[in-house]
Motif scaffolding. Structure first.
Motif, PDB file in Angstrom:
ATOM      1  N   LEU A  55      14.726 -15.463  -8.912  1.00  9.95           N
ATOM      2  CA  LEU A  55      14.796 -16.168 -10.203  1.00  9.95           C
ATOM      3  C   LEU A  55      14.146 -17.299 -10.079  1.00  9.95           C
ATOM      4  O   LEU A  55      13.084 -17.234 -11.416  1.00  9.95           O
ATOM      5  N   LEU A  56      14.204 -17.925  -9.486  1.00  5.64           N
ATOM      6  CA  LEU A  56      13.012 -19.649  -9.627  1.00  5.64           C
ATOM      7  C   LEU A  56      11.822 -18.586  -8.919  1.00  5.64           C
ATOM      8  O   LEU A  56      10.817 -18.638  -9.994  1.00  5.64           O
ATOM      9  N   LEU A  57      11.357 -17.960  -8.319  1.00  7.55           N
ATOM     10  CA  LEU A  57      10.104 -16.656  -8.293  1.00  7.55           C
ATOM     11  C   LEU A  57       9.524 -16.274  -9.725  1.00  7.55           C
ATOM     12  O   LEU A  57       8.477 -16.570 -10.341  1.00  7.55           O
ATOM     13  N   GLY A  58      10.700 -15.583 -10.181  1.00  8.96           N
ATOM     14  CA  GLY A  58      10.314 -14.683 -11.390  1.00  8.96           C
ATOM     15  C   GLY A  58       9.921 -15.591 -12.309  1.00  8.96           C
ATOM     16  O   GLY A  58       9.060 -15.177 -13.306  1.00  8.96           O
ATOM     17  N   PHE A  59      10.707 -17.253 -12.803  1.00 13.49           N
ATOM     18  CA  PHE A  59      10.651 -17.623 -13.551  1.00 13.49           C
ATOM     19  C   PHE A  59       9.272 -18.661 -13.734  1.00 13.49           C
ATOM     20  O   PHE A  59       8.381 -17.990 -14.410  1.00 13.49           O
ATOM     21  N   ALA A  60       8.541 -18.762 -12.255  1.00 14.05           N
ATOM     22  CA  ALA A  60       7.296 -19.227 -12.183  1.00 14.05           C
ATOM     23  C   ALA A  60       6.228 -18.318 -11.841  1.00 14.05           C
ATOM     24  O   ALA A  60       5.544 -18.783 -13.101  1.00 14.05           O
ATOM     25  N   ALA A  61       6.979 -16.838 -12.303  1.00 17.04           N
ATOM     26  CA  ALA A  61       5.704 -16.058 -12.616  1.00 17.04           C
ATOM     27  C   ALA A  61       4.811 -16.038 -14.447  1.00 17.04           C
ATOM     28  O   ALA A  61       4.128 -15.513 -14.184  1.00 17.04           O
ATOM     29  N   SER A  62       6.727 -15.734 -14.355  1.00 20.13           N
ATOM     30  CA  SER A  62       6.538 -14.929 -15.410  1.00 20.13           C
ATOM     31  C   SER A  62       5.587 -16.379 -16.408  1.00 20.13           C
ATOM     32  O   SER A  62       4.868 -16.051 -17.552  1.00 20.13           O
ATOM     33  N   LEU A  63       6.203 -17.638 -16.237  1.00 19.24           N
ATOM     34  CA  LEU A  63       4.810 -18.789 -16.883  1.00 19.24           C
ATOM     35  C   LEU A  63       3.450 -18.515 -16.733  1.00 19.24           C
ATOM     36  O   LEU A  63       2.858 -18.565 -18.006  1.00 19.24           O
ATOM     37  N   ALA A  64       3.602 -18.362 -15.653  1.00 19.94           N
ATOM     38  CA  ALA A  64       1.919 -17.931 -15.052  1.00 19.94           C
ATOM     39  C   ALA A  64       1.399 -17.271 -15.886  1.00 19.94           C
ATOM     40  O   ALA A  64      -0.172 -17.503 -16.344  1.00 19.94           O
ATOM     41  N   VAL A  65       1.649 -16.248 -16.188  1.00 27.17           N
ATOM     42  CA  VAL A  65       1.062 -14.698 -16.476  1.00 27.17           C
ATOM     43  C   VAL A  65       1.304 -14.767 -17.867  1.00 27.17           C
ATOM     44  O   VAL A  65       0.284 -15.065 -18.612  1.00 27.17           O
ATOM     45  N   HIS A 106       0.294 -17.769 -19.337  1.00 32.81           N
ATOM     46  CA  HIS A 106       0.105 -18.739 -20.466  1.00 32.81           C
ATOM     47  C   HIS A 106      -1.353 -18.105 -20.071  1.00 32.81           C
ATOM     48  O   HIS A 106      -2.179 -18.016 -21.138  1.00 32.81           O
ATOM     49  N   ASP A 107      -1.861 -16.768 -18.758  1.00 35.69           N
ATOM     50  CA  ASP A 107      -2.987 -16.237 -18.764  1.00 35.69           C
ATOM     51  C   ASP A 107      -3.445 -15.304 -19.821  1.00 35.69           C
ATOM     52  O   ASP A 107      -4.694 -14.723 -20.160  1.00 35.69           O
ATOM     53  N   GLU A 108      -1.976 -14.092 -20.043  1.00 38.51           N
ATOM     54  CA  GLU A 108      -1.400 -13.467 -21.279  1.00 38.51           C
ATOM     55  C   GLU A 108      -2.131 -13.961 -22.244  1.00 38.51           C
ATOM     56  O   GLU A 108      -2.310 -12.844 -22.770  1.00 38.51           O
ATOM     57  N   ARG A 109      -1.643 -14.765 -23.135  1.00 35.42           N
ATOM     58  CA  ARG A 109      -0.852 -14.847 -24.115  1.00 35.42           C
ATOM     59  C   ARG A 109      -2.278 -14.302 -25.175  1.00 35.42           C
ATOM     60  O   ARG A 109      -2.326 -14.077 -26.611  1.00 35.42           O
ATOM     61  N   SER A 110      -3.132 -15.228 -24.534  1.00 40.05           N
ATOM     62  CA  SER A 110      -4.941 -15.036 -25.740  1.00 40.05           C
ATOM     63  C   SER A 110      -5.869 -14.382 -25.325  1.00 40.05           C
ATOM     64  O   SER A 110      -6.517 -13.980 -25.632  1.00 40.05           O
ATOM     65  N   ALA A 111      -5.162 -13.255 -23.730  1.00 39.88           N
ATOM     66  CA  ALA A 111      -6.039 -12.426 -23.671  1.00 39.88           C
ATOM     67  C   ALA A 111      -6.731 -11.022 -24.705  1.00 39.88           C
ATOM     68  O   ALA A 111      -5.664 -10.452 -25.145  1.00 39.88           O
ATOM     69  N   ASP A 148       8.602 -11.641 -22.836  1.00 37.14           N
ATOM     70  CA  ASP A 148       7.511 -10.159 -22.564  1.00 37.14           C
ATOM     71  C   ASP A 148       7.346 -10.642 -21.190  1.00 37.14           C
ATOM     72  O   ASP A 148       7.452  -9.092 -20.184  1.00 37.14           O
ATOM     73  N   SER A 149       7.267 -11.960 -20.745  1.00 37.08           N
ATOM     74  CA  SER A 149       6.513 -11.941 -19.409  1.00 37.08           C
ATOM     75  C   SER A 149       7.487 -12.201 -18.436  1.00 37.08           C
ATOM     76  O   SER A 149       7.612 -11.478 -17.608  1.00 37.08           O
ATOM     77  N   VAL A 150       8.632 -12.399 -19.139  1.00 38.38           N
ATOM     78  CA  VAL A 150      10.219 -11.672 -18.578  1.00 38.38           C
ATOM     79  C   VAL A 150      10.600 -10.861 -18.384  1.00 38.38           C
ATOM     80  O   VAL A 150      10.607 -10.299 -17.138  1.00 38.38           O
ATOM     81  N   TRP A 151      10.495  -9.869 -19.309  1.00 38.34           N
ATOM     82  CA  TRP A 151      10.846  -8.813 -18.782  1.00 38.34           C
ATOM     83  C   TRP A 151      10.202  -8.096 -17.527  1.00 38.34           C
ATOM     84  O   TRP A 151      10.738  -7.357 -16.881  1.00 38.34           O
ATOM     85  N   THR A 172      -5.699  -9.811 -17.580  1.00 32.61           N
ATOM     86  CA  THR A 172      -6.481 -10.808 -16.887  1.00 32.61           C
ATOM     87  C   THR A 172      -6.574 -10.677 -15.474  1.00 32.61           C
ATOM     88  O   THR A 172      -5.580  -9.992 -14.872  1.00 32.61           O
ATOM     89  N   VAL A 173      -7.576 -11.158 -14.868  1.00 39.38           N
ATOM     90  CA  VAL A 173      -7.913 -10.946 -13.127  1.00 39.38           C
ATOM     91  C   VAL A 173      -7.049 -11.794 -12.304  1.00 39.38           C
ATOM     92  O   VAL A 173      -5.957 -11.066 -11.614  1.00 39.38           O
ATOM     93  N   ARG A 174      -6.485 -13.186 -12.821  1.00 33.01           N
ATOM     94  CA  ARG A 174      -4.922 -14.352 -12.548  1.00 33.01           C
ATOM     95  C   ARG A 174      -3.905 -13.770 -12.694  1.00 33.01           C
ATOM     96  O   ARG A 174      -2.846 -13.207 -11.370  1.00 33.01           O
ATOM     97  N   GLY A 175      -3.453 -13.151 -13.237  1.00 31.97           N
ATOM     98  CA  GLY A 175      -2.068 -11.725 -13.566  1.00 31.97           C
ATOM     99  C   GLY A 175      -2.297 -10.749 -12.754  1.00 31.97           C
ATOM    100  O   GLY A 175      -1.255 -10.950 -12.385  1.00 31.97           O
ATOM    101  N   ARG A 176      -2.800 -10.166 -12.351  1.00 30.63           N
ATOM    102  CA  ARG A 176      -2.910  -8.928 -11.721  1.00 30.63           C
ATOM    103  C   ARG A 176      -2.834  -8.779 -10.405  1.00 30.63           C
ATOM    104  O   ARG A 176      -2.126  -8.636  -9.719  1.00 30.63           O
ATOM    105  N   TRP A 177      -2.842 -10.500  -9.865  1.00 31.68           N
ATOM    106  CA  TRP A 177      -3.044 -11.021  -8.886  1.00 31.68           C
ATOM    107  C   TRP A 177      -1.591 -11.514  -8.424  1.00 31.68           C
ATOM    108  O   TRP A 177      -1.040 -11.324  -7.745  1.00 31.68           O
ATOM    109  N   ILE A 178      -1.331 -12.423  -9.804  1.00 36.03           N
ATOM    110  CA  ILE A 178       0.308 -12.854  -9.398  1.00 36.03           C
ATOM    111  C   ILE A 178       1.117 -11.384  -9.342  1.00 36.03           C
ATOM    112  O   ILE A 178       1.797 -11.443  -8.853  1.00 36.03           O
TER     113      ILE A 178
END
Length: 215
Positions: free
Chosen positions: A128-138, A140-145, A155-158, A176-182
């Motif tokens: 749960l905690l990692l999923g929430f953190a990853a959702s935020l990080a992705v 953050h990078d994807e919304r304007s890409a 969408d990120s939570v899904w 994005t590159v960072r999004g794919r690494w995540i």
């Protein structure tokens, strides 16, 4: 002398753990606020930047304190590599839950819950905690890409849920590159956590069937 240093290290860890947990929640909250509300006023933006800096500094100082208290610092770095990783990348701090839990069990003696229940509980909380953190990080990078298909936090939570559970529908994917690494990291963590839960549940079933057969 070595015994005294080891005892001081254990005492320090036991004392610092609740404060580190609170700092982890503050760090995650500050990151979430800035990601989900990018139009913060300059004052609030400065405040949450300060919260991030203070909590991150607390993680670094606490790691250095434990390193100095250790009687074998090379061994500490080798065996506590996860502590160093989550100090550098605080969004991964939920991974420390299992390690902290194991150390608490060694101090307090025999656990009340069965091993299978403990594994499933801590794997679920970590997910749960990692999923929430990853959702935020992705998000953050994807919304304007350009060409991104993860445009909202929903969408990120899904995406995080389908990735952690190894379902992988493919309707939402990072570009994005960072999004794919995540995403790669979350895939490996998801496989490990799902494997731990399935294995623990299977072990519980086998034990239950064995006890019924012996009754």
């Amino acid at each position: 002398m070595a015994v005294d240093r080891q005892q001081r290290l254990l005492t320090w860890e036991r004392t610092a753990e609740p404060y580190l947990f609170a700092a982890s929640m503050l760090f995650l909250a500050s990151y979430a606020v800035r990601v989900l509300n990018p139009d913060l006023s300059p004052g609030w933006n400065t405040f949450w930047d300060l919260v991030t800096l203070v909590t991150w500094s607390a993680f670094a100082l606490e790691y250095l304190a434990r390193l100095l208290l250790s009687d074998d610092r090379r061994h500490f770095v080798r065996t506590r590599w996860l502590d160093l990783v989550v100090t550098v990348l605080p969004l991964l701090r939920p991974l420390r839950i299992v390690d902290v839990h194991d150390r608490m069990l060694r101090r307090r003696g025999r656990p009340r819950l069965a091993l299978e229940a403990r594994v499933m509980t801590y794997a679920g909380l970590t997910s749960l905690l990692l999923g929430f953190a990853a959702s935020l990080a992705v998000y953050h990078d994807e919304r304007s890409a350009p060409d991104a298909n993860i445009r909202t936090f929903g969408d990120s939570v899904w995406w995080a849920a389908s990735t952690l559970t190894t379902t992988g529908y493919g309707d939402a994917t990072p570009v994005t590159v960072r999004g794919r690494w995540i995403a790669v990291g979350l895939m490996f963590v998801g496989v490990a956590l799902v494997g731990a839960v399935v294995g623990s549940f299977s072990s519980w079933l086998m034990r239950a069937f064995r006890q019924d057969g012996e009754a």
